[in-house]
Motif scaffolding. Structure first.
Motif, PDB file in Angstrom:
ATOM      1  N   MET A 139       0.816  -1.210   0.000  1.00 55.94           N
ATOM      2  CA  MET A 139       0.000   0.000   0.000  1.00 55.94           C
ATOM      3  C   MET A 139       0.854   1.265   0.000  1.00 55.94           C
ATOM      4  SD  MET A 139      -1.687  -0.117   3.835  1.00 55.94           S
ATOM      5  CE  MET A 139      -2.237   1.579   3.933  1.00 55.94           C
ATOM      6  N   CYS A 140       2.123   1.167   0.394  1.00 54.85           N
ATOM      7  CA  CYS A 140       3.060   2.280   0.266  1.00 54.85           C
ATOM      8  C   CYS A 140       4.451   1.718   0.527  1.00 54.85           C
ATOM      9  CB  CYS A 140       2.728   3.415   1.239  1.00 54.85           C
ATOM     10  SG  CYS A 140       3.099   3.015   2.962  1.00 54.85           S
ATOM     11  N   LYS A 141       5.459   2.610   0.496  1.00 56.20           N
ATOM     12  CA  LYS A 141       6.841   2.150   0.689  1.00 56.20           C
ATOM     13  C   LYS A 141       7.099   1.680   2.128  1.00 56.20           C
ATOM     14  CE  LYS A 141       8.397   2.943  -3.465  1.00 56.20           C
ATOM     15  NZ  LYS A 141       9.311   4.038  -3.761  1.00 56.20           N
ATOM     16  N   CYS A 142       6.173   1.979   3.021  1.00 51.02           N
ATOM     17  CA  CYS A 142       6.376   1.609   4.425  1.00 51.02           C
ATOM     18  C   CYS A 142       6.079   0.140   4.700  1.00 51.02           C
ATOM     19  CB  CYS A 142       5.496   2.464   5.334  1.00 51.02           C
ATOM     20  SG  CYS A 142       5.788   4.231   5.195  1.00 51.02           S
ATOM     21  N   PRO A 159       9.001   4.172  11.384  1.00 47.83           N
ATOM     22  CA  PRO A 159       8.353   4.202  12.705  1.00 47.83           C
ATOM     23  C   PRO A 159       7.049   4.978  12.748  1.00 47.83           C
ATOM     24  CG  PRO A 159      10.301   5.629  12.653  1.00 47.83           C
ATOM     25  CD  PRO A 159      10.330   4.831  11.397  1.00 47.83           C
ATOM     26  N   ASP A 160       6.915   6.013  11.919  1.00 48.94           N
ATOM     27  CA  ASP A 160       5.715   6.842  11.974  1.00 48.94           C
ATOM     28  C   ASP A 160       4.887   6.798  10.701  1.00 48.94           C
ATOM     29  OD1 ASP A 160       6.252   7.879  14.599  1.00 48.94           O
ATOM     30  OD2 ASP A 160       7.846   9.069  13.684  1.00 48.94           O
ATOM     31  N   GLY A 161       5.234   5.907   9.778  1.00 50.44           N
ATOM     32  CA  GLY A 161       4.483   5.840   8.541  1.00 50.44           C
ATOM     33  C   GLY A 161       4.761   7.031   7.645  1.00 50.44           C
ATOM     34  N   CYS A 202       0.190   6.239   4.027  1.00 51.14           N
ATOM     35  CA  CYS A 202      -0.379   5.149   4.820  1.00 51.14           C
ATOM     36  C   CYS A 202      -1.095   5.606   6.086  1.00 51.14           C
ATOM     37  CB  CYS A 202       0.697   4.126   5.178  1.00 51.14           C
ATOM     38  SG  CYS A 202       2.033   4.731   6.230  1.00 51.14           S
ATOM     39  N   ARG A 203      -0.700   6.712   6.674  1.00 52.56           N
ATOM     40  CA  ARG A 203      -1.338   7.123   7.926  1.00 52.56           C
ATOM     41  C   ARG A 203      -2.826   7.452   7.737  1.00 52.56           C
ATOM     42  NH1 ARG A 203       1.742   7.753  12.536  1.00 52.56           N
ATOM     43  NH2 ARG A 203      -0.053   8.753  13.476  1.00 52.56           N
TER      44      ARG A 203
END
Length: 818
Positions: free
Chosen positions: A490-493, A525-527, A531-532
């Motif tokens: 869903m994202c690079k995270c 660590p914080d997205g 994604c957040r």
């Protein structure tokens, strides 16, 4: 015979992208010609400088942007002295001297010293907490500051500055951008595109100070802020200088090479000394300097040809057509050529404010002269090829603005697929890789994956915007042996798909963003800004009443409960049930407009009233006065239920067959306040004449003699999609049930930022019918879950935030909030 004695000595000053690309090209042509020694000022191997922004944003680690590891130097018998920059060149003795005192002779010398950041003489530059944005050391300093401090100031609103600001924002800092001009990225964007970009980034949380000339960086033991020439002060704990770059010519100047702005080179990349070559940001060619990677690589290729063969036939650098692609927090931009039309030029423009899409093409003598694209860059490669090759576009000028496929539909048959593209078509602008290079390498080396193509050709290895083209070439070249890659995360995270994340949130009872990130192995660590917001919605949908909404994981419009406008003010739209209103509400709106001197009032397409030009600080007071008249938020700013548009129906219209207004009000009373993957619009028409335009809504209702037709999956805009018939029902209660069930299915299964139209296109109408129409038990369960969630969603955010004594920090001035 000992070949080592026959090798010439090549010294390379600069271990960056241009210098090492030249060495790579040289090794391809004649790996035995030179004994190569490389001096680098930084204590690192060669890395991709343009990916530093990804490291700052937490999307990559330092080791992931290394181009040539230490082993590569050894394998190619290259001596590397990293962290030992050259301080002197003796052209008579043909030697270079490094900082360490090391002296190395050369037969040929390559200077690739790059550029230095522009740092004007501003008081306070020597304070701790001030840095540039140029190398790994700068990135490490910025990341360290983000872990200790909260406020950052970036001086410079160009390409470099915006990437720095975005990275720091993702690191959790409050970021202010100071820009001398009135348009962001004015070298790449015209005022319209620059304004759109500013509005979008402002909505993502960046604060802009335009026309801002920095007069002083102030602080005592550490930077505390910036003072502008007009008296404005901006508090900050970190100041990043990102004004621009200038060629690093100090060494060339000391050894008396010809210089102007840069080191002057000819078409063979030779300097005024025939045995000294120069490439990259440090050079000036035909009066121009370059700061983008594509022309640097073009120079490197030409230079390598002349280093490999003293009189390379026909090889000469003639300059580059520049293009810029930028993707900051999801914003797609493209710029190429001269986009400011002269007297002998004409321009074609397209602007869709609803979709935030802008296109501008500049033409001269029937040929494309410049391009600016904002929001939709799908045709950027095609436009760039037309511009680069100076093709005559007169025959299809009328369709040019609408892209390659439209031109093809007009019968002009341009190249429309990667299979049709000529071999010299440039696929990867960053690394100068054409189609034939990729296809030939795939065939010669039996490549089967994107990563293998990147490793062998460097195509899509930098910014990644050409990845879809490289994958398409893989598919075309391999044919039936091509295997589709696994779905992207869903994202690079995270490598997890949206569906994986939603499933595991439910299965593992994850009820907070930190818990989800920890359990699902988030890489950062914080997205990130992608994604957040998605996680926030997925948790809100999965655990109504248990999960507490994280306001900081929402976009600015949803945090401010109002739509931000291009000048930084907001629009306020109260809810009007089914498009109806009364004298009391209208008087209240008029009083608010007068009391707060709101400059503009407009009727919307969704049958509501929009008050435009409200300052952020005024919002709570405006809401308070509207609440007093019984009005609530219209959620015109949110990924939420927006409007339920109605016609007057059978109560007033002689053609109406059902009371569409009452039906619309009932639907809106049920659905208002509901959060969704994207905005949702409903409409109810009282007869098949469809005056409420129900056939282009997410959920449309059309009255017929026997009841109601229910329609789903429509939307307006550029990519118009008509609805599809879900079913017919007889009663108003059924309309409510089917609507609630459909919306809940969409809420539970669509990907964040998917409208209902692409969601239905992906899963298929038959699937939706199976879940909503054919499965009565399942439909009633979906409807029940929707109504349950609404118990916690139908709380007016205006009433929550319309406090009288001390507004939340979101609604205070930046200086007050800090």
């Amino acid at each position: 015979m000992n070949m080592m004695h026959k090798k010439q000595r090549l010294a390379v000053i600069g271990n960056g992208m241009a210098g090492m690309r030249c060495v790579e090209e040289l090794l391809k042509r004649d790996a035995l010609r030179y004994r190569i020694t490389v001096f680098g000022a930084e204590p690192h191997t060669n890395y991709d400088r343009i990916m530093l922004s990804s490291v700052l944003a937490g999307e990559k680690e330092i080791d992931q942007i290394v181009i040539n590891p230490l082993s590569w130097y050894g394998e190619n018998e290259i001596r590397l002295f990293a962290g030992d920059g050259v301080v002197a060149v003796d052209r008579t003795l043909k030697t270079v001297t490094a900082e360490s005192g090391r002296v190395e002779p050369y037969d040929k010398l390559l200077i690739a010293t790059g550029s230095r950041p522009i740092v004007p003489p501003i008081p306070g530059l020597d304070l701790p907490g001030v840095c540039a944005f140029r190398d790994i050391a700068d990135i490490e300093q910025m990341i360290g500051a983000s872990e200790q401090y909260k406020r950052a100031i970036v001086i410079g609103g160009g390409l470099l500055g915006l990437e720095a600001a975005n990275g720091l924002l993702k690191r959790g800092m409050s970021v202010a951008v100071v820009h001398l001009m009135d348009t962001l990225m004015e070298r790449q964007l015209d005022p319209v595109a620059g304004g759109l970009l500013q509005r979008e980034l402002d909505g993502r949380g960046l604060n802009f100070f335009m026309n801002g000339q920095t007069e002083e960086i102030f602080g005592e033991t550490r930077v505390q802020g910036v003072r502008l020439a007009d008296g404005r002060e901006i508090p900050g704990d970190l100041v990043v200088m990102a004004i621009g770059i200038r060629p690093n010519v100090e060494l060339a100047k000391k050894c008396d090479l010809d210089i102007n702005r840069g080191i002057i080179v000819d078409d063979t990349m030779r300097t005024s000394d025939r045995d000294i070559f120069a490439v990259g940001e440090c050079v000036e060619h035909r009066g121009r300097t370059y700061g983008l990677v594509a022309p640097l690589y073009e120079m490197a290729k030409i230079c390598a040809e002349h280093l490999a063969e003293d009189n390379a036939p026909g090889a000469g650098y003639t300059g580059s057509v520049l293009s810029t692609k930028l993707k900051v927090t999801g914003v797609d931009l493209f710029s190429a050529g001269n986009f400011i039309p002269g007297e002998d030029c004409s321009d074609l423009t397209f602007h869709d404010s609803a979709r935030q899409v802008y296109k501008k093409l500049v033409l001269r003598d029937g040929r494309l002269e410049g391009v600016v694209l904002y929001g939709d860059v799908a045709d950027s490669g095609w436009y760039f090829e037309l511009l680069r090759k100076r093709e005559d576009v007169t025959a299809y000028r009328d369709g040019l603005l609408f892209g390659q496929n439209i031109v093809a539909a007009m019968g002009n048959a341009p190249k429309t697929s990667v299979a049709d593209l000529p071999g010299d078509y440039q696929i990867c602008g960053c690394n100068g890789v054409c189609k034939s290079t990729i296809t030939d390498t795939i065939a010669a080396k039996s490549l089967t994956t994107l990563d293998e193509v990147r490793a062998h050709t460097k195509a899509s290895a930098s910014c990644g915007s050409c990845t879809h083209l490289v994958e398409a070439l893989l598919k075309v070249t391999l044919g039936t042996t091509f295997e589709e890659a696994a779905p992207a995360g869903m994202c690079k995270c995270t490598p997890l798909t949206h569906e994986d994340v939603r499933r595991r949130i439910k299965d593992e009872a994850l009820k907070s963003i930190p818990a989800a990130m920890s359990a699902l192995g988030w890489r950062t660590p914080d997205g990130c800004a992608s994604c957040r917001p998605a996680l926030n919605f997925y948790l809100l949908c999965a655990w109504p009443g248990e999960y507490h909404d994280d306001a900081q994981s929402r976009f600015i419009n949803e945090r401010a409960h109002a739509n931000i406008q291009k000048d930084g003010t907001f629009s306020v739209i109260p809810r009007m049930w089914g498009g109806t209103t009364n004298a009391r509400e209208l008087r209240a709106i008029a009083d608010v407009v007068d009391k707060y001197a709101i400059p503009a009032v407009k009727l919307t397409g969704g049958q509501r009233i929009d008050m435009l030009g409200v300052s952020k600080q005024q919002l709570p007071a405006v809401w308070r006065d509207l609440n007093a008249a019984g009005m609530v938020s219209g959620h015109a700013y949110g990924k939420a239920l927006r409007t339920v548009k109605t016609c007057v129906g059978s109560e007033w219209c002689r053609f109406g067959v059902q009371d569409s207004t009452a039906m619309g009000i009932a639907l809106e009373k049920m659905t208002w306040g509901s959060w969704h993957p994207h905005k949702v619009k409903l409409a109810v028409s009282g007869c098949p004449r469809n005056c409420a335009e129900a056939t282009i809504k997410d959920f449309g209702v059309i009255a017929v003699e026997s009841g109601w037709e229910l329609l789903v999956g429509g939307n307006g805009g550029i990519k118009l999609r008509g609805t599809e018939l879900l079913c017919k029902v007889a009663t108003s209660a059924e309309v409510l049930e089917y609507c609630g069930a459909f919306l809940q299915l969409y809420r539970e299964e669509a990907r964040y930022l998917d409208r209902t139209a692409p969601w239905i296109e992906r899963v298929g109408l038959d699937y939706v019918k199976t879940r909503i129409v054919e499965d009565e038990t399942g439909r009633k369960a979906l409807y029940a879950r929707f109504l349950y969630a609404q118990k916690f969603a139908q709380i007016d955010p205006w009433e929550q935030n319309a406090v009288q004594d001390k507004p939340k920090a979101e609604f205070r001035l930046l200086a007050e909030a800090n």
